[in-house]
Each structure stands twice: as C-alpha cells, then as structure tokens.
Scaffold this active site. Structure first.
Site, mmCIF file in Angstrom:
data_model
loop_
_atom_site.group_PDB
_atom_site.id
_atom_site.type_symbol
_atom_site.label_atom_id
_atom_site.label_comp_id
_atom_site.label_asym_id
_atom_site.label_seq_id
_atom_site.Cartn_x
_atom_site.Cartn_y
_atom_site.Cartn_z
ATOM 1 N N ASP A 1 0.503 -0.748 -0.370
ATOM 2 C CA ASP A 1 -0.319 0.301 0.516
ATOM 3 C C ASP A 1 0.742 1.409 0.023
ATOM 4 O O ASP A 1 0.826 2.232 1.204
ATOM 5 C CB ASP A 1 -0.862 0.424 1.076
ATOM 6 C CG ASP A 1 -1.347 -0.719 1.179
ATOM 7 O OD1 ASP A 1 -3.163 -1.125 0.342
ATOM 8 O OD2 ASP A 1 -1.836 -2.410 1.650
ATOM 9 N N HIS B 1 0.188 3.475 -2.580
ATOM 10 C CA HIS B 1 -0.505 4.653 -2.794
ATOM 11 C C HIS B 1 0.574 5.531 -3.753
ATOM 12 O O HIS B 1 0.396 6.974 -2.988
ATOM 13 C CB HIS B 1 -1.177 4.707 -1.976
ATOM 14 C CG HIS B 1 -2.062 4.446 -1.745
ATOM 15 N ND1 HIS B 1 -3.169 3.807 -2.073
ATOM 16 C CD2 HIS B 1 -2.401 2.920 -0.451
ATOM 17 C CE1 HIS B 1 -4.179 3.059 -1.474
ATOM 18 N NE2 HIS B 1 -3.287 2.490 -0.321
ATOM 19 N N ASP C 1 -1.747 -2.583 -4.734
ATOM 20 C CA ASP C 1 -2.128 -0.905 -4.146
ATOM 21 C C ASP C 1 -0.504 0.404 -4.413
ATOM 22 O O ASP C 1 0.116 0.814 -3.221
ATOM 23 C CB ASP C 1 -2.667 -0.047 -2.802
ATOM 24 C CG ASP C 1 -4.028 -0.436 -3.108
ATOM 25 O OD1 ASP C 1 -4.632 -0.882 -3.982
ATOM 26 O OD2 ASP C 1 -4.777 -0.369 -2.295
ATOM 27 N N ASN D 1 -6.602 -3.015 -4.805
ATOM 28 C CA ASN D 1 -8.049 -2.381 -5.499
ATOM 29 C C ASN D 1 -7.938 -1.175 -5.717
ATOM 30 O O ASN D 1 -8.860 -0.325 -6.769
ATOM 31 C CB ASN D 1 -8.696 -2.223 -4.026
ATOM 32 C CG ASN D 1 -8.250 -1.731 -3.350
ATOM 33 O OD1 ASN D 1 -7.612 -1.739 -2.093
ATOM 34 N ND2 ASN D 1 -9.500 -1.154 -2.990
ATOM 35 N N HIS D 2 -7.109 -0.482 -5.712
ATOM 36 C CA HIS D 2 -6.679 0.671 -6.708
ATOM 37 C C HIS D 2 -6.274 0.798 -7.934
ATOM 38 O O HIS D 2 -6.605 1.832 -8.724
ATOM 39 C CB HIS D 2 -5.448 1.817 -5.440
ATOM 40 C CG HIS D 2 -6.481 2.145 -4.220
ATOM 41 N ND1 HIS D 2 -7.095 3.643 -4.275
ATOM 42 C CD2 HIS D 2 -6.815 2.002 -3.594
ATOM 43 C CE1 HIS D 2 -7.913 3.892 -3.440
ATOM 44 N NE2 HIS D 2 -7.819 3.289 -2.031
ATOM 45 N N HIS E 1 -4.263 -9.376 -0.647
ATOM 46 C CA HIS E 1 -4.304 -8.134 -0.719
ATOM 47 C C HIS E 1 -6.464 -7.657 -0.118
ATOM 48 O O HIS E 1 -6.577 -7.617 -1.699
ATOM 49 C CB HIS E 1 -4.030 -6.522 -2.194
ATOM 50 C CG HIS E 1 -4.532 -5.631 -2.478
ATOM 51 N ND1 HIS E 1 -3.378 -4.564 -1.531
ATOM 52 C CD2 HIS E 1 -5.584 -4.161 -2.047
ATOM 53 C CE1 HIS E 1 -3.987 -3.476 -1.211
ATOM 54 N NE2 HIS E 1 -5.150 -3.445 -1.927
ATOM 55 N N HIS F 1 -3.342 -4.311 1.703
ATOM 56 C CA HIS F 1 -4.770 -3.710 1.813
ATOM 57 C C HIS F 1 -5.409 -3.269 2.931
ATOM 58 O O HIS F 1 -5.955 -1.907 3.387
ATOM 59 C CB HIS F 1 -5.942 -4.631 1.489
ATOM 60 C CG HIS F 1 -7.596 -4.063 1.313
ATOM 61 N ND1 HIS F 1 -7.610 -2.839 0.492
ATOM 62 C CD2 HIS F 1 -8.674 -4.015 1.948
ATOM 63 C CE1 HIS F 1 -8.608 -2.463 0.427
ATOM 64 N NE2 HIS F 1 -9.752 -2.817 1.464
ATOM 65 N N HIS G 1 -4.290 -0.534 6.293
ATOM 66 C CA HIS G 1 -3.301 0.678 6.202
ATOM 67 C C HIS G 1 -2.771 0.297 7.897
ATOM 68 O O HIS G 1 -1.564 1.507 7.594
ATOM 69 C CB HIS G 1 -4.139 2.061 6.217
ATOM 70 C CG HIS G 1 -4.313 2.086 4.565
ATOM 71 N ND1 HIS G 1 -4.585 3.443 3.782
ATOM 72 C CD2 HIS G 1 -4.245 0.976 3.627
ATOM 73 C CE1 HIS G 1 -4.538 2.779 2.561
ATOM 74 N NE2 HIS G 1 -4.349 1.414 2.768
#
Length: 692
Positions: A20, A22, A60, A128-129, A217, A245, A247
C-alpha cells in the site's frame, strides 16, 4: 550457528516487504503532494542498502487506477535508479514462468531478460486501487512489467475458479515458494472459497523443504457478513502470509492458532485517511528466510508525515462547563485549541533529530458534542493553525453520537450470547464450535463414547455436504468398535466398563486412528446414501430437524416449512454462502420438494462453513516436531538464524500437485528467536501435538 554472517550467507533469502504505497496520493496538494514519492524513495533505498534479493509489494503501488504522467515518471525513475545495475542475482526460479507471469508478452522474470540489467527484482501483486480494467484486463503494473521494471504476478483471469501456482525459487539449499493473489472483490472471493473454487498448487516432491510465503490484498477485518476474507480460509501448509490492503501497521507477525501460520500486516506507507489505524508508526519489513526458519526485522519509515489523533467527549468535562454554562461554545473552542496545541508540541518533540520527517504534522481532533452542546465555526478555528499543520481544513471532526463501549475486562460482564451470534458469520468451523461447547459444558453432559473432533466432523458433513447419515453412521461405527474392544478386554462390571470406555476414547484423541475412524464412518454414510438413492420411499431421520434461532440477530436463520424459495435470506444462492456446497442429486420433481425442507433446515449451520472441506483439508495431518521460534527486530542489527532441521533431500521437481497432498506431510517450520524474555514474547514457539 551464532556468527553474524549466518543471515548473509548463500542459503539465506533477504526480502524487503512493503504494501500500500499509494504512489500519487494528493500529488496536487501544496503541502502533502510529495509524501508518497519521498516514502517510495526511502523504501527502495532501504532495499539497496540491505542488498536484498528481491522486493515484495503487496498491492496498491499506485493510488489511482490511471496514474498521472508525473506519477508514472517518478515511479519509473526511482525503480530504474535503485533496482537496475550490475549486482548479480543469487537465486534461481525453478517453476514454469509462463504460468507465473501469464499477463505479459514477456513471460519470464525481468532479471533473466538478456536486454535488461536488473540488480534487485521487484515482485508485486495488484491491489484494489491499481487493479486491471478494460477489455484487455490491463493495469498500471502491466505497463511497468512490459518495460521490464517489475514482475507482476498473482493475476487470476478466471471468475469461476482460481488456481494459485507459486513462483518456486532456490538460493543455495533454501527453497522458497512465493504465492500471490491480486485483489478480487471480497464478496466474490469469499463465495469462491466457500464453494471450494480456490486451489493452491504445491510441488509434488520435497514438500516439507519449501518455505511457503503468500501475499494477498483483501479485507482482513470484518466489514460485513462476506465483505472480508477470514484467515481460516487460507491453506494451512502456508508459513507466512503478507496481508495487504489494511492500512494499520501490524507488521509484527501474529500466529493463527487454527491454521498454525503467521500473518504480517505491513500497512500503508502513507496516511490516506485521518483514522486511528493510520496513526500507528509506519514500518516495512526485512524478511530473512533460511531453510524453514525465518527472521523478520522492522524498518521504520522516517519520511512518513507524523499523524496524531485524539478524542474529546465534552460531557466528560462537567467541572469546566455544561450545555447551560454562559459562553459555553467559546470555552469548548478554547479546550479544543489547547488539545490541538498539545498534539503539535508532541509532534515537534518527536521530530527532533529526524531531518527526513516532514515539518508539518497531520492533526485530527474528534469532538463528541452529544448531550446538548453546540458546534463552533471550524473554518475560523482552522485559521489559527494554517502554518503549523498539514491539514488545516479538517482538524476538527464533530461527532453527535457517542459509541457505547462494553466493559470486557471483567469476564462476568461479557454477553456470551452476542459473541456466539457474531461468530456465526466469521468463517468459523463447525468442529471448533462443537469443541467450544463441550469445553464449557458441565461434566454430566460430556461425550463418553465419541470424541469432540469426530462429532464436529460428522456435523460438518451433514451441514456442508448433505450427508444425512454421517452422524448416525459415526455413532454406529464407534459403538461397534467400542463393544469389540470391551469384549476383547473381558470387562463385565459397570464401573470397569465406564473406566475402560473413557480410557479407550482418550487414547484415540488427536491420533491418526481417530482420523481414520471418522473417514470410515463418513464413507459408510456416503455408501448408504448411494445404495438408497434410487428408492423414492427412503427418507432421512434428519430431514425434519430444524434449528431454533433469532432471525433478527443471525442473518442465516433457518426458514420453516412452507416459506418457499423467498425465505432463503442471505444464505441462499444470491450470497453464495453455502447452498451450493452440496451437490444436487438427480431426482424427480416430487422428490426435490421432499428434500427442500432438509436443505432449508441447514441454512443456519451454513453460516459456520469453513475451508476444511476443500481438498487441502481432507485428511490433513500436521506434525509439529520442532520448536517454533520467531524474532521481531526493531533495530537494523543482524540477528543470527539458527540452523533448521531438514528432511533428507530428495530429487527436486517443478511439477505441482494440489494442496490436498499435504495430508502426509509435516510442517516443522522453525523461527529464529533472540528474545530472552520468553514470558512476554507472544511469538515464542512451543511444541505442538499433531493437528488433524
């Protein structure tokens, strides 16, 4: 082996673990726009400093499904800077790479490409992002994969069945099986697990010699009846699960006592929401694997922006003000000002000596104004901290309703009925519920002939596979065997009979004999069903069994007769909870109606469906003969790994078998532990009895 070089020898995998990232989150924000880029740079710099074998990302990598040009450019530049070079790769891949990397036109690992010069391979699943979209099913990771920068794996192209084939790696004498599953909608994946549509492949040879690492994830915490993946769904031959996934940083491995593997949750490397889970200190992990032992070292991220969150309940400050106090709103605002200032000062103290940490922290004050209090102007309040915090527009968050927190410290105040109702949808197995019941039951109602495991297994066969004779055949089989045992012993008196039955029952607990007896009884039930399948007059004595439940509190309450298909509730076909677990038998229209009541009466029990019915659970036996140890390291110092006891080497093979082959294997994973305080170490291993 106690020398400091044991973690860096030719047999040790060194893996940098992160999830993650991001990348590109709030990239247009004047203050926070560079946060995600700075942190990814720090992560890759850690990898190069520690000379890892490869980097494992848990999804992610990008925040947006279609990253901006700046985002892609920055990502490509950093990976090229830190992961390309002349450093040799010290491990080999033994599996079929056309299967492992089936989403690219270059189906081989990037460091084996003759046109590339890779020093640190990056393996990543999608989240998922940044999940695949469009008719071609491509995602941003595929762009990096086609350019040879990363290795995208774990992409399942089928929506009906998932087969997870591992990337088999070998470094010296250490063998590592890397499994990955990219993000799938939780409800769909939950349904596929329940319907036995997820299979994890294993090598046919030397299964005990592989360290099995799995990255996933999905939702780990429960967000709804099926909007998460219970850990019990995962196969029990795994050694370590890297969970993306979520955080919140819970990177210290936690042991799943049911499946007997460890789970590490690295969490996100940038705060994407102002919630309590994001306030935990951010870390990544340096995983070292040698043989069947592992060592996990926590590496703190110093470029992450500080985040402090605090709750204020105005009703708790009766000594300062009440809703009827004159100028109460001004006093409430002064209280909030003092709280925010206190958090800012704490951030400044922690930031001393950390030049990489951003100057302005994230501050969130959640104010519960229930009880008649009024809110104040948050925009005017925020103007006081424009130059001191990174999020001046959303410092204050007002809450009207206060959550009622139950006191769970005193065990006598726990509402056990609520706990039982909640577990109905948490993926628990029927065997566990039976075991819990008899552990809490009085001595007068304990089983004297059957074992808890046998009874639980028979009930689960009845619930999951519609084996109506499973319980009856188990009782009949155990009764016959006990009678023969008593006759062979020549026991005649009532007291001696009771004692001998108890001794005979206890001698079979948690043994292969008990497992074989359960299988034999279930096979008898199946044979009995097949023999009578053509007789329309045969009906099971369990067909009219119904279960009492509270339909308001348990979403899978069993419908009564006559309510028809409309009363299926969430346990029906629409949710995929368990109605498809039993195979429908060919029958006439009239016979189908006869059996509908029996099928509906099991709906309440379908909430307890578990993965033990999958092929990987059938007849599985796990022998824990080694002492398991695990080390969580907070510093950058190397900690020696103890040499693992290994099974005699056999010829290696890259061919696979389904996970049901674990029935004859023993796990024997050992963990390095340097902590001297055994009582306070929750990860300190101990010897385990064979697990069925």
């Amino acid at each position: 082996m106690s020398s400091e070089n044991t973690l860096d020898d030719e047999d040790t995998f060194k893996i940098l673990i992160a999830t993650d990232v991001h990348l590109g989150y709030l990239e247009k924000d004047a203050i926070r726009g560079n946060d995600s880029y700075n942190t990814l740079d720090e992560i890759l710099k850690y990898a190069k400093t520690h000379q890892v074998d490869f980097i494992l990302l848990g999804g992610d990598l990008f925040h947006e499904n279609k990253p901006s040009r700046r985002c892609l450019h920055s990502c490509i530049s950093m990976i090229r800077r830190y992961c390309m070079g002349d450093s040799p790769i010290h491990f080999n891949i033994l599996s079929d790479q056309t299967v492992n990397f089936n989403t690219t036109q270059f189906p081989w690992v990037n460091y084996q490409d003759e046109n590339l010069n890779v020093s640190i391979p990056v393996f990543s699943i999608h989240g998922n992002h940044d999940d695949p979209t469009g008719a071609e099913g491509l995602c941003a990771l595929d762009l990096l994969g086609a350019s040879g920068l990363i290795n995208h794996f774990g992409h399942s192209q089928s929506v009906e069945r998932i087969e997870i084939s591992p990337i088999l790696m070998q470094k010296g004498n250490t063998k590592l099986a890397l499994y990955g599953l990219g993000s799938i909608p939780d409800e769909r994946l939950y349904r596929m697990f329940v319907n036995n549509q997820v299979t994890m492949l294993r090598p046919k040879e030397d299964q005990d010699e592989w360290f099995n690492l799995f990255t996933i994830h999905q939702n780990r915490s429960k967000h709804g009846p099926t909007n998460y993946i219970p850990e019990q769904f995962l196969d029990d031959f795994l050694d370590l699960v890297v969970w993306g996934h979520e955080h919140e940083c819970l990177i210290g491995p936690t042991r799943n006592e049911q499946q007997l593997f460890y789970v590490t949750q690295p969490g996100s490397s940038v705060a994407t929401s102002l919630s309590p889970g994001e306030a935990a200190k951010k870390h990544i992990g340096l995983l070292k694997v040698k043989g069947r032992k592992m060592n996990l070292q926590k590496l703190p991220l110093k470029t992450v922006r500080q985040f402090f969150i605090q709750d204020v309940v105005l009703a708790d400050y009766e000594d300062l003000f009440t809703p009827d106090t004159p100028q109460v709103t001004k006093k409430v605002e002064d209280l909030c000002y003092a709280k925010v200032t206190e958090m800012i000062e704490e951030a400044e103290r922690e930031r001393l000596g950390c030049p990489l940490t951003p100057e302005k922290p994230l501050i969130r004050l959640r104010v519960d104004y229930s009880g008649g209090f009024e809110t104040f102007n948050t925009s005017r309040f925020s103007q006081k901290f424009v130059d001191r915090v990174a999020n001046p527009k959303d410092i204050i968050h007002f809450l009207r309703h206060r959550e009622q927190k139950e006191n769970i410290k005193d065990e006598f105040n726990v509402d056990y009925s609520k706990l039982v109702k909640n577990t109905a949808v948490e993926g628990l197995r029927v065997e566990d519920l039976v075991k819990q019941y008899f552990e809490a039951a009085e001595q007068t109602v304990q089983l004297s002939l059957l074992t808890e495991q046998g009874m639980g297994k028979a009930i689960q066969e009845f619930v999951d596979k519609d084996e109506k004779d499973a319980i009856q055949e188990l009782i009949k089989y155990q009764l016959e065997k006990t009678q023969r045992h008593l006759q062979a012993r020549g026991v005649t008196t009532k007291e001696d009979i009771d004692t001998e039955i108890q001794r005979f029952r206890d001698s079979k607990k948690n043994t292969t004999e008990e497992e074989n007896e359960i299988k034999e009884a279930i096979n008898r039930a199946k044979t009995h069903r097949l023999e009578h399948s053509n007789d329309p007059d045969i009906s099971s004595e369990f067909a009219d069994v119904t279960m009492d439940s509270d339909e308001d509190s348990v979403p899978f309450a069993a419908p009564t007769r006559g309510r028809g298909r409309g009363a299926r509730g969430r346990g029906g076909r629409g949710r995929g909870r368990g109605a498809t677990a039993s195979e429908p038998k060919p029958a006439s229209r009239g016979r189908a109606q006869k059996s509908s009541a029996a099928t509906q009466s099991r709906s309440i029990m379908q909430a307890f469906q578990a993965p033990s019915q999958r092929s990987s659970r059938t007849g599985a036996t796990k022998s824990y003969k080694e002492e398991e140890e695990l080390t969580i390291v907070d510093s950058d110092e190397d900690i020696p790994v103890m040499k693992a006891t290994r099974a005699p080497p056999r010829p290696a093979s890259s061919s696979f078998t389904k996970s049901s082959s674990q029935s004859q294997s023993s796990k024997g994973v050992a963990f390095d532990d340097s902590d001297d305080d055994d009582e306070d170490n929750p990860f300190k291993g101990r010897s385990h009895q064979p697990r069925r």
